[in-house]
Each structure stands twice: as structure tokens, then as C-alpha cells.
Scaffold this motif. Structure first.
Motif, PDB file in Angstrom:
ATOM      1  N   GLN A  99      55.299  43.891  33.182  1.00 11.26           N
ATOM      2  CA  GLN A  99      54.168  42.971  33.130  1.00 11.26           C
ATOM      3  C   GLN A  99      52.876  43.699  32.784  1.00 11.26           C
ATOM      4  O   GLN A  99      52.622  44.794  33.288  1.00 11.26           O
ATOM      5  N   HIS A 100      52.082  43.058  31.929  1.00  8.75           N
ATOM      6  CA  HIS A 100      50.699  43.468  31.679  1.00  8.75           C
ATOM      7  C   HIS A 100      49.846  42.520  32.511  1.00  8.75           C
ATOM      8  O   HIS A 100      49.764  41.333  32.200  1.00  8.75           O
ATOM      9  N   ALA A 101      49.237  43.020  33.564  1.00  9.88           N
ATOM     10  CA  ALA A 101      48.484  42.177  34.490  1.00  9.88           C
ATOM     11  C   ALA A 101      47.010  42.094  34.104  1.00  9.88           C
ATOM     12  O   ALA A 101      46.476  42.993  33.458  1.00  9.88           O
ATOM     13  N   ALA A 102      46.372  41.033  34.551  1.00  7.51           N
ATOM     14  CA  ALA A 102      44.944  40.836  34.284  1.00  7.51           C
ATOM     15  C   ALA A 102      44.076  41.682  35.217  1.00  7.51           C
ATOM     16  O   ALA A 102      42.902  41.908  34.937  1.00  7.51           O
ATOM     17  N   THR A 103      44.663  42.132  36.323  1.00  3.99           N
ATOM     18  CA  THR A 103      43.931  42.949  37.290  1.00  3.99           C
ATOM     19  C   THR A 103      44.616  44.297  37.449  1.00  3.99           C
ATOM     20  O   THR A 103      45.755  44.473  37.055  1.00  3.99           O
ATOM     21  N   ASP A 104      43.904  45.239  38.047  1.00  2.00           N
ATOM     22  CA  ASP A 104      44.488  46.563  38.278  1.00  2.00           C
ATOM     23  C   ASP A 104      45.526  46.504  39.384  1.00  2.00           C
ATOM     24  O   ASP A 104      45.332  45.773  40.355  1.00  2.00           O
ATOM     25  N   PRO A 105      46.588  47.239  39.259  1.00  2.00           N
ATOM     26  CA  PRO A 105      46.967  48.052  38.107  1.00  2.00           C
ATOM     27  C   PRO A 105      47.431  47.177  36.940  1.00  2.00           C
ATOM     28  O   PRO A 105      48.128  46.184  37.144  1.00  2.00           O
ATOM     29  N   ARG A 106      47.010  47.544  35.769  1.00  2.00           N
ATOM     30  CA  ARG A 106      47.261  46.725  34.570  1.00  2.00           C
ATOM     31  C   ARG A 106      48.731  46.682  34.162  1.00  2.00           C
ATOM     32  O   ARG A 106      49.196  45.681  33.647  1.00  2.00           O
ATOM     33  N   LEU A 107      49.419  47.785  34.346  1.00  2.08           N
ATOM     34  CA  LEU A 107      50.839  47.832  33.982  1.00  2.08           C
ATOM     35  C   LEU A 107      51.676  47.799  35.248  1.00  2.08           C
ATOM     36  O   LEU A 107      51.393  48.509  36.211  1.00  2.08           O
TER      37      LEU A 107
END
Length: 85
Positions: free
Chosen positions: A65-73
Motif C-alpha cells: 500500500q501507498h498510504a496518504a499518511t506516514d509511513p507512506r509505504l
């Protein structure tokens, strides 16, 4: 679905993050270990390290997943006890 396996995985996660600086690790009640960070190679290596350190688990699923919040990955592995454990 909270289980003894969830507690076991959560216990390991605390020690694991101490050994892998800069890595974010969480365990949800579905026995899914989620690794977070900023570099894909480090996340995949962390998952490989986790599995190599204790062969009592089998992987039921993997999610990237590429997330909108940290952590991004984020890399998540759903686990269960291996049949021969």
C-alpha cells in the motif's frame, strides 16, 4: 478475532522494531503484521527477516500500500500457524 497468535505476534513486534531502526511495525487482531517505512527494499527485507526468525508461521496473504499518511509505504503479511508448528 483476537487470539493467542495475535498476542504472540504483537510481543515479537516490539522486539523486532528495536532491531530494525526506522521501521514501523504493527499487528492487527486478524494476525496481520504490517511494516511501514520509506524504502520498499527495507520493508521486503523486514518481512523476510520476520519470517526467517521463526518458521512456525505460514503466509496467508500479502498487501502492498501507498498510504496518504506516514509511513507512506506499507507491506502487510497475514499469518497463521504453520500446520507442522
Amino acid at each position: 478475532m483476537h487470539s493467542d497468535l495475535t498476542d504472540e505476534l504483537r510481543s515479537r513486534a516490539g522486539v523486532f522494531t528495536d532491531e530494525h531502526e526506522g521501521l514501523w511495525v504493527t499487528v492487527d487482531a486478524g494476525n496481520t503484521v504490517e511494516f511501514g517505512g520509506s524504502r520498499p527494499g527495507e520493508l521486503f527485507q523486514a518481512a523476510a527477516d520476520w519470517l526467517a526468525a521463526d518458521r512456525r508461521y505460514e503466509v496467508l496473504g500479502v498487501r502492498w500500500q501507498h498510504a496518504a499518511t506516514d509511513p507512506r509505504l506499507r507491506l502487510a503479511i497475514a499469518l497463521d500457524r504453520a500446520p507442522d508448528a
